[in-house]
Structures are given as structure tokens and as C-alpha cells.
Design an enzyme around this catalytic site. Structure first.
Site, short mmCIF file in Angstrom:
data_model
loop_
_atom_site.label_atom_id
_atom_site.label_comp_id
_atom_site.label_asym_id
_atom_site.label_seq_id
_atom_site.Cartn_x
_atom_site.Cartn_y
_atom_site.Cartn_z
N LYS A 11 -47.61 39.65 58.07
CA LYS A 11 -47.27 39.90 56.47
C LYS A 11 -47.03 41.79 56.52
O LYS A 11 -47.12 42.46 57.55
CB LYS A 11 -48.72 39.99 56.14
CG LYS A 11 -49.10 38.41 55.94
CD LYS A 11 -50.35 38.05 55.13
CE LYS A 11 -51.03 36.67 55.07
NZ LYS A 11 -52.24 36.69 54.41
N TYR A 51 -47.46 30.46 47.68
CA TYR A 51 -48.99 30.64 47.41
C TYR A 51 -49.36 29.90 46.13
O TYR A 51 -50.48 30.12 45.61
CB TYR A 51 -49.55 32.16 47.25
CG TYR A 51 -49.64 32.72 48.58
CD1 TYR A 51 -50.34 32.18 49.67
CD2 TYR A 51 -48.99 34.10 48.82
CE1 TYR A 51 -50.37 32.87 50.87
CE2 TYR A 51 -49.03 34.63 50.00
CZ TYR A 51 -49.62 34.10 50.97
OH TYR A 51 -49.93 34.83 52.20
N ASN A 114 -55.01 40.98 56.21
CA ASN A 114 -55.34 40.13 57.60
C ASN A 114 -54.12 39.83 58.38
O ASN A 114 -54.12 38.70 59.05
CB ASN A 114 -55.89 38.83 57.12
CG ASN A 114 -55.38 37.83 56.20
OD1 ASN A 114 -54.37 37.88 55.92
ND2 ASN A 114 -56.20 36.71 55.94
N HIS A 117 -49.87 34.93 58.39
CA HIS A 117 -49.94 33.65 57.82
C HIS A 117 -49.49 32.50 58.58
O HIS A 117 -48.62 32.75 59.44
CB HIS A 117 -49.28 33.59 56.33
CG HIS A 117 -49.02 32.20 55.85
ND1 HIS A 117 -49.95 31.62 55.11
CD2 HIS A 117 -48.13 31.40 56.27
CE1 HIS A 117 -49.55 30.45 54.64
NE2 HIS A 117 -48.52 30.28 55.45
N GLU A 128 -43.57 24.92 53.51
CA GLU A 128 -43.19 26.33 53.51
C GLU A 128 -42.13 26.72 54.31
O GLU A 128 -41.32 27.62 54.18
CB GLU A 128 -44.38 26.91 54.44
CG GLU A 128 -45.76 26.68 53.46
CD GLU A 128 -47.06 27.18 54.10
OE1 GLU A 128 -47.16 27.74 55.20
OE2 GLU A 128 -48.10 27.07 53.25
P1 IDP Z 1 -55.32 31.64 55.19
O1 IDP Z 1 -54.42 32.67 55.15
O2 IDP Z 1 -56.25 31.75 56.26
O3 IDP Z 1 -54.51 30.16 55.26
P2 IDP Z 1 -55.98 30.90 52.20
O4 IDP Z 1 -57.36 30.64 52.05
O5 IDP Z 1 -54.79 30.18 52.17
O6 IDP Z 1 -56.04 31.68 53.68
O7 IDP Z 1 -55.70 32.42 51.47
C1 IDP Z 1 -54.33 33.17 51.75
C2 IDP Z 1 -54.39 34.65 51.56
O8 IDP Z 1 -55.18 35.10 50.63
C3 IDP Z 1 -55.44 34.90 53.11
O9 IDP Z 1 -54.85 34.99 54.11
C4 IDP Z 1 -55.92 36.19 52.31
O10 IDP Z 1 -54.90 37.31 52.72
C5 IDP Z 1 -55.99 36.10 50.87
N1 IDP Z 1 -57.38 35.73 50.32
C6 IDP Z 1 -57.80 34.62 50.60
N2 IDP Z 1 -59.00 34.74 49.92
C7 IDP Z 1 -59.21 35.94 49.55
C8 IDP Z 1 -60.40 36.85 48.89
O11 IDP Z 1 -61.35 36.05 48.64
N3 IDP Z 1 -60.08 37.80 48.86
C9 IDP Z 1 -58.71 38.62 49.11
N4 IDP Z 1 -57.87 37.93 49.64
C10 IDP Z 1 -58.28 36.79 49.79
MG MG Z 2 -53.55 29.30 53.75
#
Ligand code: IDP
Ligand code: MG
Length: 151
Positions: A11, A51, A114, A117, A128
Site C-alpha cells: 500500500k 473495496y 497497515n 493487502h 481482485e
Molecule cells: P484486511 O486488509 O485485513 O483484509 P479489511 O477488513 O478487509 O482488512 O479492511 C480493509 C482495510 O481497511 C484494512 O486493511 C485497513 O487498512 C482498513 N480498515 C479496516 N477496518 C478499519 C477501521 O476500523 N478503521 C480504519 N481502517 C480500517
Molecule cells: Mg480484506
């Protein structure tokens, strides 16, 4: 043995921090094979499609803003159980909860930064990969080290 392909993204935060090579190195070292790789600017339409499952959630707009804010490195990785293996290498979504040794724990602090992805299921992976790569951008190649990685 389930040989799978998964979509992986370095990312914008990780690209900006100069961590793209180090992160991809971890996945290569694990034994995963690169079959697609490129630096690209994600547009809003691509971000919203990628997304789509999060549309309507409070963090959706911030997530789209973030993923379109600077380039990403997109990859398709192939290997035994690649989907679960890459998710495990990334660590839990929240770096606070991610196990030490995972990418998100070793390089990150906050959920919205984080670093990586990865597709979460075979259905997501197929969907995807199509969003990020044309079929002609994926390379079928024989890796000579496969016999030292696969039984
Ligand atoms: P993942 O990347 O571990 O699959 P997902 O639940 O699919 O997690 O969420 C996609 C991305 O959205 C996450 O990697 C994170 O960067 C962001 N995200 C998810 N939940 C939150 C939140 O509660 N606050 C801020 N960002 C979030
Ligand atoms: Mg995800």
C-alpha cells in the site's frame, strides 16, 4: 496440495516509506512465486471496485483516499495455499493485534496504515486479480527451485 494465486498490494504508506522491496522479499523468501508485479497509481474507480465490500462503512472514504494517495506495488503470488499463507504473513488487520514477525506488526502501528493487502478467499482472489491485472500481464513461468520448495 492446493496451488493458488492471490492478489497482494504494497500500500501507499509502505511504498512511501521505502519498504516495498523488503516486504516483497519476505514473500519471495517464503517460497511464493511472483507471476505478476507492477508499480501503479490506483484510481478512485479501481479503489471503489476493489473495496466494494466496505462501501457504507465509516472508514470507507478514508480507505479510498489513502489507497489512491500515492502509488502501490501490485503483485500476484502463487504457491501452496497462497491465500492463507499471505494473509498469515501480513498479520491481523490491526497492527496492534498482529503477531510479531508479521509484516503489519513489524512495520506498522495503526489500522489505517497497515502497509499491505491480500485477498481473503479464492473468490476474492479471482475477483481482485482481474481488477489489477490484464491476463497478458501475468507470466506463466517455470521456477527451477520449485523442487526444493514443493514435495
Ligand atoms: P484486511 O486488509 O485485513 O483484509 P479489511 O477488513 O478487509 O482488512 O479492511 C480493509 C482495510 O481497511 C484494512 O486493511 C485497513 O487498512 C482498513 N480498515 C479496516 N477496518 C478499519 C477501521 O476500523 N478503521 C480504519 N481502517 C480500517
Ligand atoms: Mg480484506
Amino acid at each position: 496440495m492446493e496451488r493458488e494465486r492471490t492478489l497482494f498490494l504494497v500500500k501507499p504508506d509502505a511504498v512511501q516509506r521505502g519498504l516495498a522491496g523488503e516486504i516483497i522479499k519476505r514473500l519471495e523468501s517464503r517460497g511464493l512465486k511472483l507471476v505478476g508485479l507492477k508499480l501503479m497509481q490506483v484510481t478512485r474507480p479501481i479503489a471503489e471496485k476493489h473495496y466494494a465490500e466496505h462501501k457504507g462503512k465509516p472508514f470507507f472514504e478514508g480507505l479510498v483516499q489513502f489507497i489512491t494517495s500515492a502509488p502501490v506495488v501490485a503483485a500476484v503470488l502463487e504457491g501452496t495455499n497462497a491465500i492463507e499463507i499471505v494473509r498469515a504473513t501480513n498479520g491481523l488487520t490491526n497492527p496492534l493485534k498482529a503477531a510479531p514477525g508479521t509484516i503489519r506488526a513489524d512495520f506498522g502501528l495503526e489500522m489505517g496504515r497497515n502497509l499491505v493487502h491480500a485477498s481473503d478467499s479464492p473468490t476474492s482472489a479471482a475477483r481482485e486479480i482481474k481488477i489489477f491485472f490484464k491476463p497478458s500481464e501475468l507470466v506463466d513461468w517455470t521456477r527451477d527451485s520449485d523442487r526444493w520448495i514443493y514435495e
